[in-house]
Design an enzyme around this catalytic site. Structure first.
Site, mmCIF file in Angstrom:
data_model
loop_
_atom_site.group_PDB
_atom_site.id
_atom_site.type_symbol
_atom_site.label_atom_id
_atom_site.label_comp_id
_atom_site.label_asym_id
_atom_site.label_seq_id
_atom_site.Cartn_x
_atom_site.Cartn_y
_atom_site.Cartn_z
ATOM 1 C CE LYS A 10 -4.102 1.939 2.204
ATOM 2 N NZ LYS A 10 -3.724 3.337 1.940
ATOM 3 N NE ARG A 44 -8.237 3.835 -5.807
ATOM 4 C CZ ARG A 44 -9.093 3.042 -5.159
ATOM 5 N NH1 ARG A 44 -9.309 3.233 -3.855
ATOM 6 N NH2 ARG A 44 -9.719 2.066 -5.782
ATOM 7 C CG PHE A 67 -4.000 -0.648 -7.569
ATOM 8 C CD1 PHE A 67 -5.360 -0.870 -7.529
ATOM 9 C CD2 PHE A 67 -3.523 0.627 -7.299
ATOM 10 C CE1 PHE A 67 -6.247 0.156 -7.238
ATOM 11 C CE2 PHE A 67 -4.399 1.661 -6.999
ATOM 12 C CZ PHE A 67 -5.766 1.431 -6.972
ATOM 13 N NE ARG A 75 -15.545 2.320 3.518
ATOM 14 C CZ ARG A 75 -14.397 2.950 3.301
ATOM 15 N NH1 ARG A 75 -13.253 2.304 3.444
ATOM 16 N NH2 ARG A 75 -14.387 4.212 2.929
ATOM 17 C CE LYS A 99 -8.425 1.975 5.130
ATOM 18 N NZ LYS A 99 -8.451 3.382 4.683
#
Length: 583
Positions: free
Chosen positions: A251, A256, A340, A417, A423
């Site tokens: 991470k 982003r 990613f 989500r 994470k």
């Protein structure tokens, strides 16, 4: 169509704080509209002419709008200054002066939606030496024909201050009610999440029904709402949740970015739909060069690096967010992108494919270079392997890891989500699990050394069930002198003369703000609170959840929109994780 009909609906919406009532008002109104008008009205209800990602703004400053009102109403500058100090809202001032106008112009005629859109479009596109005068006259021309309520919303639209309190989720609820059922709501929301164009979804739904919305696809040029991750407090719990096997990746501590690559152009979007192509022109050019497909959409993390190629902290990459001097910033702050995920290749929607297929397609679609890399990712089969991978990530100056499901259900859930992605950071082992991205909803006047400034801020989290921003703390620590001095410039354009209908608060600040600016906050712990409204009466009767000893980290989250701030449900999860860690 008469603009007064639209303004009257906006007025009714502003007059209620009930999301159900707002939904009903919108739904009844939408049913009677033709699809073309519906699309445009949806944009106007959010103070825009286009979807959020469209790189154009009306951009009229308060002073210019006040000039237009003064010219239209025949009021002196001194009187306007007096009203501005009293109201602080051009819309209210316009409404008051239109009420007091003795008579309308002999040449005035009812305002139509068509004329409003025409003038607003001309205001948006006005450029050059005389552009300010052009904008002022175009707005004045509309105000000449407007009634008081119409004038209020015209001035709020051009200054970006729509205050009707209806967010995207409320409009989606209304569209489902008007053109479908509650069961259709997830399909309609997915259409929005993969296009980020609420007006387009509304028009498609009105013309073709829910089946047409279901057929909507990911398209180059339309940003996609990003997929988000949940948290867990240990590697072992992550592995249990993932069924003993998952992909883990570094991470990175950067920005982003979603890249939309076409045959001869590239657009880069932030997670809040800002066009960041001009901030990373080198990345855009290299992505096009390394892409083997004609069109593709990928996600990656732009990370600052030093001259030896070592990764630098987040603060360094933020220098690329400048609006001026980008040529020098590109030279002074080199970056690379770690890709990613891939969401589309040559018009093939990849979001419904499992992660393993997406990763393979990403590998075969792009060449690599010093500037374009893939995230470090490995398949992990035990907590011990996970701990080893996590320690390697920290050794490379990453902020943690992402664990991702490899099951057949591991599709890309745009705008959602969930535990398909989890994470994990080092501080998750401590009593409190993470930082919070909270929105400013109010301020308290300073005392002592802070007299004459904002001394503390009222901070809130987003409740995605009610559509409200619920308070979690009063923040007064972590501000340096420069930040304190700059608070008015950062916040005052979002001042609200009344308690905003979208804010759920029992603590009353000295001034209110429309929920817009997001700050990163850390705290000692989450506790039950009798004065804060987040998760009110969920964990305990008549108590919400609040942050103890909150502190500003110094990071303003310009990359997030208000609905992307930390949610109430996240805070509930973190409160439960905190209890587990203490136990």
């Amino acid at each position: 169509m008469l603009y007064s009909d639209i303004a009257d609906v906006f007025d009714r919406l502003e007059g209620t704080s009930s999301r159900l009532e707002m939904t009903s008002i919108f739904s009844d109104f939408f049913k009677g509209l033709d699809p073309g008008s519906l699309r445009k009205i949806v944009y106007l209800s959010q103070g825009r002419l286009h979807p959020d990602f469209y790189n154009a703004e009306l951009g009229m400053a308060d002073k210019l709008v006040l000039r237009a009102i003064s010219f239209t109403a025949g009021v002196s500058e001194s009187k306007m200054d007096e009203l501005w100090k009293k109201e602080g809202d051009p819309g209210k001032i316009a409404e008051t002066l239109m009420k007091n106008r003795k008579q309308a112009s002999l040449f005035s005629e009812p305002l139509t939606l068509e004329k409003v859109l025409k003038n607003l479009t001309m205001i948006e596109s006005a450029e050059g030496r005389d552009s300010q005068d052009k904008k002022m006259k175009l707005l004045s021309n509309l105000l000449m024909d407007s009634n008081p309520v119409e004038a209020r919303y015209l001035c709020r639209i051009v200054t970006g201050r729509m205050r009707i309190g209806a967010g995207s989720m409320t409009i989606l609820d209304a569209l489902a009610e008007a053109f479908g059922t509650k069961e259709d709501r997830p399909d309609i929301e997915r259409g929005f999440n993969i296009t980020c164009d609420l007006g387009f979804v509304a028009e498609t739904l009105a013309i073709g029904g829910v089946e047409a919305v279901k057929k909507m696809k990911v398209t180059v040029g339309n940003p996609i709402k990003v997929m988000l991750a949940e948290r867990l407090p240990s590697i072992s719990l992550i592995m249990d949740r993932m069924g003993g096997r998952c992909a883990m990746e570094f991470k990175y501590d950067g920005i982003r970015v979603q890249a939309h690559i076409d045959r001869d152009s590239v657009k880069l979007y932030s997670r809040r739909l800002e066009d960041m192509t001009s901030n990373f022109p080198d990345i855009a050019a290299e992505l096009r060069k390394q892409c083997r497909a004609e069109r593709a959409i990928i996600e990656g993390e732009c990370v600052a690096i030093d001259k030896d190629g070592n990764m630098l902290p987040f603060q360094n990459v933020t220098h690329r967010r400048k609006k001026h001097g980008m040529d020098q910033a590109v030279e002074d702050y080199p970056v690379k992108i770690f890709m990613f995920d891939i969401l589309s290749v040559d018009d093939e929607d990849m979001t419904l494919r499992p992660l393993g297929e997406r990763r393979s397609k990403l590998n075969e679609t792009f060449g690599l270079s010093d500037m374009i890399q893939l995230t470090t990712m490995e398949v992990v089969n035990s907590p011990e392997e996970g701990e080893d991978f996590f320690n390697r990530a920290l050794g490379k100056k990453c902020e943690g890891i992402m664990a991702k499901s490899l099951s057949q259900e591991s599709v890309y859930r745009a705008g959602s989500r969930g535990f398909l992605w989890i994470k994990y950071k080092k501080d998750y082992e401590e009593a409190l699990t993470d930082s919070f991205d909270l929105v400013v909803v109010g301020a308290f006047h300073g005392r002592g050394k802070r007299a004459g400034k904002y001394g503390a801020l009222l901070m809130a989290a987003f409740d995605d069930e009610s559509g409200k921003y619920c308070t979690v703390c009063k923040l007064g620590t972590g501000f340096d002198d420069a930040f304190l001095a700059g608070m008015p410039d950062m916040l005052d354009e979002y001042l609200s003369e009344t308690h905003p209908s979208t804010v759920d608060a029992e603590m009353i600040p000295d001034v209110w703000f429309l929920p817009t600016v997001i700050l990163e906050v850390v705290a000692a712990e989450i506790s039950l609170s009798p004065i804060h409204t987040a998760a009110k009466s969920i964990m305990k009767d008549n108590a919400g959840l609040g942050l103890r000893f909150p502190r500003f980290t110094g990071r303003v989250r310009e990359d997030k929109g208000p609905e992307e701030c930390t949610t109430v449900n996240e805070i509930i999860s973190m409160f439960e994780m905190q209890a587990q860690n203490k136990a």
